[in-house]
Design an enzyme around this catalytic site. Structure first.
Site, mmCIF file in Angstrom:
data_model
loop_
_atom_site.group_PDB
_atom_site.id
_atom_site.type_symbol
_atom_site.label_atom_id
_atom_site.label_comp_id
_atom_site.label_asym_id
_atom_site.label_seq_id
_atom_site.Cartn_x
_atom_site.Cartn_y
_atom_site.Cartn_z
ATOM 1 N N GLY A 51 44.715 39.847 45.933
ATOM 2 C CA GLY A 51 45.185 40.231 44.600
ATOM 3 C C GLY A 51 44.914 41.660 44.186
ATOM 4 N N GLU A 105 38.227 44.023 41.817
ATOM 5 C CA GLU A 105 38.873 42.702 41.694
ATOM 6 C C GLU A 105 40.065 42.806 40.746
ATOM 7 O OE1 GLU A 105 39.801 40.061 42.743
ATOM 8 O OE2 GLU A 105 38.326 38.468 42.445
ATOM 9 N N ASP A 106 41.041 41.946 40.944
ATOM 10 C CA ASP A 106 42.214 41.948 40.057
ATOM 11 C C ASP A 106 41.905 41.244 38.736
ATOM 12 O OD1 ASP A 106 41.974 39.457 41.266
ATOM 13 O OD2 ASP A 106 44.071 39.299 41.864
ATOM 14 N N ASP A 109 38.267 35.200 36.122
ATOM 15 C CA ASP A 109 38.704 34.067 35.308
ATOM 16 C C ASP A 109 37.462 33.233 34.951
ATOM 17 O OD1 ASP A 109 40.212 32.041 34.194
ATOM 18 O OD2 ASP A 109 41.133 31.388 36.042
ATOM 19 N N SER A 110 37.113 32.239 35.758
ATOM 20 C CA SER A 110 35.881 31.477 35.487
ATOM 21 C C SER A 110 34.649 32.305 35.837
ATOM 22 C CB SER A 110 35.863 30.193 36.308
ATOM 23 O OG SER A 110 35.656 30.487 37.673
ATOM 24 N N THR A 113 34.055 33.068 41.494
ATOM 25 C CA THR A 113 34.279 33.862 42.701
ATOM 26 C C THR A 113 33.361 35.082 42.685
ATOM 27 O OG1 THR A 113 36.602 33.223 42.650
ATOM 28 C CG2 THR A 113 36.038 35.103 44.033
ATOM 29 N N LYS A 137 39.260 37.376 31.661
ATOM 30 C CA LYS A 137 39.560 36.343 30.658
ATOM 31 C C LYS A 137 38.232 35.857 30.096
ATOM 32 C CE LYS A 137 43.751 34.482 32.896
ATOM 33 N NZ LYS A 137 44.256 33.352 33.713
ATOM 34 N N ASP A 165 49.551 36.865 42.003
ATOM 35 C CA ASP A 165 50.649 35.997 42.419
ATOM 36 C C ASP A 165 50.656 34.675 41.676
ATOM 37 O OD1 ASP A 165 48.249 34.998 43.800
ATOM 38 O OD2 ASP A 165 49.650 33.658 44.828
ATOM 39 N N ARG A 171 53.701 39.341 43.571
ATOM 40 C CA ARG A 171 52.696 40.399 43.769
ATOM 41 C C ARG A 171 53.294 41.794 43.716
ATOM 42 N NH1 ARG A 171 47.904 37.971 45.459
ATOM 43 N NH2 ARG A 171 48.090 36.219 46.897
HETATM 44 P P1 IMP Z 1 37.571 32.727 39.207
HETATM 45 O O1 IMP Z 1 36.643 32.380 40.344
HETATM 46 O O2 IMP Z 1 37.897 31.536 38.361
HETATM 47 O O3 IMP Z 1 37.053 33.884 38.368
HETATM 48 O O4 IMP Z 1 38.948 33.086 39.859
HETATM 49 C C1 IMP Z 1 39.298 34.334 40.221
HETATM 50 C C2 IMP Z 1 40.521 34.304 41.122
HETATM 51 O O5 IMP Z 1 41.502 33.349 40.685
HETATM 52 C C3 IMP Z 1 41.187 35.646 41.047
HETATM 53 O O6 IMP Z 1 40.693 36.485 42.048
HETATM 54 C C4 IMP Z 1 42.657 35.308 41.212
HETATM 55 O O7 IMP Z 1 42.963 35.315 42.580
HETATM 56 C C5 IMP Z 1 42.803 33.905 40.684
HETATM 57 N N1 IMP Z 1 43.349 33.904 39.307
HETATM 58 C C6 IMP Z 1 42.687 33.605 38.160
HETATM 59 N N2 IMP Z 1 43.470 33.697 37.092
HETATM 60 C C7 IMP Z 1 44.690 34.087 37.539
HETATM 61 C C8 IMP Z 1 45.950 34.386 36.879
HETATM 62 O O8 IMP Z 1 46.119 34.312 35.650
HETATM 63 N N3 IMP Z 1 46.962 34.764 37.707
HETATM 64 C C9 IMP Z 1 46.822 34.871 39.059
HETATM 65 N N4 IMP Z 1 45.679 34.622 39.703
HETATM 66 C C10 IMP Z 1 44.611 34.222 38.956
HETATM 67 MG MG MG Z 2 41.727 37.591 43.512
#
Ligand code: IMP
Ligand code: MG
Length: 182
Positions: A51, A105-106, A109-110, A113, A137, A165, A171
């Site tokens: 991403g 990082e792009d 979210d939670s 990662t 977020k 994506d 992308r």
């Molecule tokens: P986390 O572990 O929940 O913070 O997830 C992070 C990963 O989920 C990012 O690196 C993205 O690849 C994917 N992701 C989370 N939200 C989105 C979104 O709104 N669009 C696309 N990919 C997302």
């Molecule tokens: Mg990512």
């Protein structure tokens, strides 16, 4: 050519959210902040694939200082959230010890990662460890992770484009689109 205000990917409709000029302006500001902190420190940027590829390309040109770049590919198993299970499918060859490491990082979210990656990187005893994420977020964050350089804080709505994506698609888009709730 001006971007369409609505696009369709698979079964979903998305509306324009952050335009190319808005992204460019903000990334220039992020670049200046990173430059101010890391000039003459030969930082090592670790780019999270897939991403972050497009963001990293523009960000590093905006930072514009001598540095090194490495890539890591991560897929999170969202179905097995409890363990925050991560698969790193590209091992880092670089030695992080005593390096100034900036993770690129792009989107956070939670935060699961990023939290896992930071643990792994910290174990290698870098001189400093920071995070640059284009999007965050905040309402979604389940773990405490410090994002040192944030592009935009956005609401909890799925986004695509500029590297991000939806099921493999979108992308290539120059702008970022947000899921349209109908
Ligand atoms: P986390 O572990 O929940 O913070 O997830 C992070 C990963 O989920 C990012 O690196 C993205 O690849 C994917 N992701 C989370 N939200 C989105 C979104 O709104 N669009 C696309 N990919 C997302
Ligand atoms: Mg990512």
């Amino acid at each position: 050519m001006k971007q369409p205000s609505l696009i369709k990917i698979h079964d979903k409709t998305f509306r324009i959210f952050l335009t190319e000029p808005e992204l460019r302006k903000r990334i220039a500001e992020m670049g200046s902040s990173i430059k101010a902190r890391f000039e003459n420190k030969n930082p090592l940027f670790i780019v999270i694939l897939n991403g972050a590829f497009m963001f990293a390309s523009d960000l590093l040109k905006a930072v514009n200082i001598p540095c090194e770049i490495a890539f890591i590919r991560v897929s999170s198993y969202r179905g097995m959230e409890s363990s925050g299970d991560l698969k790193e499918s590209l091992d880092l060859q670089e030695d992080l010890r005593n390096r100034h490491v900036i993770v690129v990082e792009d989107i956070v979210d939670s935060g699961q990662t990023m939290a896992k990656l930071l643990d792994d990187f910290q174990a290698e005893q870098p001189a400093s460890l920071s995070v640059a994420s284009l999007l965050v977020k905040p309402e979604q964050m389940k773990t405490q992770v410090q994002i040192d350089f944030t592009g935009f804080e956005i609401p909890e709505l799925f986004v695509v484009g500029y590297g991000l994506d939806y099921d493999g698609q979108g992308r290539y888009l120059k702008d970022i689109y947000q899921l349209k709730d109908d």
